[in-house]
Scaffold this motif. Structure first.
Motif, PDB file in Angstrom:
ATOM      1  N   ASN A 270      -4.520 -40.858  38.028  1.00 15.61           N
ATOM      2  CA  ASN A 270      -3.141 -40.727  37.569  1.00 15.61           C
ATOM      3  C   ASN A 270      -2.237 -40.595  38.786  1.00 15.61           C
ATOM      4  O   ASN A 270      -2.232 -39.586  39.474  1.00 15.61           O
ATOM      5  CB  ASN A 270      -3.008 -39.501  36.657  1.00 15.61           C
ATOM      6  CG  ASN A 270      -1.624 -39.409  36.027  1.00 15.61           C
ATOM      7  OD1 ASN A 270      -0.739 -40.216  36.319  1.00 15.61           O
ATOM      8  ND2 ASN A 270      -1.439 -38.425  35.173  1.00 15.61           N
ATOM      9  N   GLU A 272       0.907 -40.333  38.907  1.00 13.93           N
ATOM     10  CA  GLU A 272       2.050 -39.444  38.729  1.00 13.93           C
ATOM     11  C   GLU A 272       1.713 -38.004  39.065  1.00 13.93           C
ATOM     12  O   GLU A 272       2.593 -37.191  39.301  1.00 13.93           O
ATOM     13  CB  GLU A 272       2.548 -39.529  37.286  1.00 13.93           C
ATOM     14  CG  GLU A 272       2.939 -40.928  36.850  1.00 13.93           C
ATOM     15  CD  GLU A 272       4.025 -41.516  37.729  1.00 13.93           C
ATOM     16  OE1 GLU A 272       4.872 -40.740  38.228  1.00 13.93           O
ATOM     17  OE2 GLU A 272       4.033 -42.742  37.921  1.00 13.93           O
ATOM     18  N   GLU A 273       0.419 -37.665  39.066  1.00 12.96           N
ATOM     19  CA  GLU A 273      -0.021 -36.325  39.407  1.00 12.96           C
ATOM     20  C   GLU A 273      -0.896 -36.384  40.645  1.00 12.96           C
ATOM     21  O   GLU A 273      -1.445 -37.421  40.992  1.00 12.96           O
ATOM     22  CB  GLU A 273      -0.813 -35.714  38.244  1.00 12.96           C
ATOM     23  CG  GLU A 273      -0.022 -35.612  36.954  1.00 12.96           C
ATOM     24  CD  GLU A 273      -0.863 -35.079  35.822  1.00 12.96           C
ATOM     25  OE1 GLU A 273      -2.066 -34.809  36.073  1.00 12.96           O
ATOM     26  OE2 GLU A 273      -0.339 -34.931  34.710  1.00 12.96           O
TER      27      GLU A 273
END
Length: 543
Positions: A270, A272-273
């Motif tokens: 991921n 975004e993280e």
């Protein structure tokens, strides 16, 4: 790579901006990653701050996509190898190993990978070589030792593709054979007896095994691969002899299956993280899921994930036979519908912070819209329903939204209006539930809310898929227009050549006519001279 004489510090990129744009369109590299061209003298080690370098062959031959898989991220983190320093040959070996594992229902782990490979270093690049030893197993048919023209085509993307800070290596780390408790002998035997070839795989197969997210078929269908006679092809037979242009069909999801992209979401990083290295170095337990059995995947859903309570639904994990560990006797979980899931969650928790009055007790009391609707219903029939005071205490205990509303009771903020439309069920549904007790009322309210959210999620996913299809179609149209433009330029060049040749032909014909006329004049003059000569000869003879 053994034939390469150029080093990592010497290799520069030769691609153009137009090539980069077409490449990003073909492999769905988003503009949010800000792909950029390197300078004419920049090696891949000279990536700017906040950027990393990726090779084009990383997508074309090594079958990886963005975001990268969690397994690749774990492996590079274990050996402390930067993604930009990994050669395409090394990446191809990792992807071939991961695809083999997924198709053969084997969990790919770092410990299992170390049985087959060790890290290697050559000319500045990191790669992986077969672990030395006479009886060392292998998972490929033919070794991959060289690849042409892979190190002169690369570009920059944002570092969040591989955000882990890793130092540039100057040698390969020493890697002893892993201990027996870090892998399964049965998995080793399975991979050793089912060997496949290196090569480009179909995009739909990469989606099926969780490497690619570029899946554009309906979310409730799974891909199947077909022979020319429309017979279903075995997945292992497909990856044994890669064919990127294989015929692809579709099948509907089974009752126990979830959408493909949702089932494989945990297999990629991921971006975004901040990603963390997963604990995939040991032996997979019997409780781990089968890679292609999507019914057993850990699916992260919005409803259950955000509203999990202290007493979650009691479920059992399906039994999976695994030679390395004893399988626990478990039961197959019954199919649960949305109503049952929401009933176990309890009232939805409102995460918006607000100030409480002194007498407030609960955060899940009905909203102002709900109180208005309820008051209207009570005026009609107070005997068939329970008051909201019985739900949350006195009127001051009822939850009131903290939105900014004018004195004339209008929502003057467009964002608030959108939030109201997205998250509040139409008030008419409450009149249908007025006869329910308080607990059933809230449960039914949660069910309706969950249905609304699920419908919005489905519409959003379908819109995203349609957007991706539209972008792909626009890119294809752009490429076709470019080809048409090139053909038009060729046609115009040919027309210019033909016109030039026609002009030269006309000039030559004109000149030929002039020469012919001049020749005729000379011939007539010669004839006249000949006649004069004969007359003079005759006169001389008479004298």
């Amino acid at each position: 790579m053994g034939r390469d004489t150029i080093t990592l510090e010497q290799a520069v990129s030769i691609i153009s901006q137009e090539y980069l744009q077409l490449f990003c369109s073909d492999y769905f590299i988003p503009e949010s990653l800000h792909p950029e061209l390197p300078g004419p003298e920049d090696a891949i080690v000279n990536f700017p701050e906040g950027k990393i370098g990726v090779y084009c062959k990383f997508f074309e031959f090594a079958n990886y996509r963005i975001p990268i898989t969690q397994f690749l991220f774990d492996l590079l983190g274990h050996y402390q190898i930067h993604l930009s320093q990994l050669s395409v040959i090394g990446a191809a070996k990792v992807s071939q190993f991961e695809i083999n594992c997924r198709v053969l229902n084997v969990i790919p782990t770092v410990g299992l990978f170390r049985v087959f490979y060790i890290p290697s270093y050559q000319s500045g690049w990191m790669s992986f070589a077969k672990r030395p030893g006479k009886d060392t197993p292998q998972c490929y048919v033919k070794p991959l030792d060289s690849l042409k023209n892979w190190n002169n085509r690369f570009f920059w993307v944002d570092e969040r593709v591989f955000p882990t800070p890793v130092a540039w290596r100057s040698s390969a780390p020493r890697d002893n054979k892993p201990t027996a408790d870090s892998y399964s002998e049965a998995d080793v035997a399975t991979l050793n007896t089912h060997r496949t070839s290196f090569g480009q795989q179909p995009e739909d197969l990469l989606c099926l095994v969780g490497i690619s997210r570029n899946y554009f078929f309906p979310e409730d269908q799974y891909p199947v691969f077909l022979f020319d006679n429309d017979q279903v092809m075995d997945l292992f037979g497909l990856i044994k002899n890669p064919n990127p242009k294989v015929k692809v069909g579709m099948r509907p999801c089974a009752a126990h299956e979830v959408p493909l992209l949702q089932a494989t979401a945990s297999r990629v990083v991921n971006m975004e993280e901040a990603p963390t290295i997963s604990t995939s170095t040991g032996t997979p337990s019997a409780m781990e899921k089968s890679p292609l059995d999507f019914a057993d995947e850990d699916v992260q859903t919005d409803v259950v994930g955000e509203h999990q309570t202290d007493n979650p639904v009691s479920t059992t994990v399906p039994q999976q036979e695994h030679p390395a560990a004893e399988s626990a006797a478990t039961e197959v979980p019954p199919e649960t519908n949305l109503e049952q899931e929401v009933l176990t969650m309890g009232p939805p928790v409102n995460k918006r912070r607000r100030k409480r009055d002194r007498g407030e007790t609960g955060s899940n009391a009905p909203s102002k819209v709900l109180r208005t609707e309820r008051a209207a219903v009570e005026d009609e029939d107070t005997e068939k329903s329970s008051s909201f005071t019985s739900m949350g205490g006195p009127p001051n205990d009822i939850y009131q939204l903290s939105w900014g509303i004018t004195n004339s009771c209008r929502l003057d903020n467009p964002l608030v209006c959108q939030e109201l439309v997205d998250h509040i069920i139409p008030p008419g549904c409450f009149s249908e539930m007025r006869h329910l007790p308080s607990e059933d009322f809230l449960s039914q309210y949660n069910i309706n809310m969950a249905r609304q959210v699920a419908l919005g999620s489905q519409l959003r996913l379908r819109f995203e898929q349609e957007s991706k299809l539209l972008k792909k179609s626009v890119a294809k149209v752009g490429r076709r227009e470019k080809k048409i433009k090139i053909q038009d330029d060729k046609i115009r060049n040919l027309e210019s050549l033909i016109e030039a040749e026609s002009y030269m032909k006309r000039v030559a014909e004109t000149k030929n006519e002039m020469l012919t006329k001049e020749l005729e004049d000379l011939h007539a003059h010669f004839s006249k001279l000949q006649v004069d000569s004969e007359q003079l000869t005759h006169q001389v003879a008479t004298l």
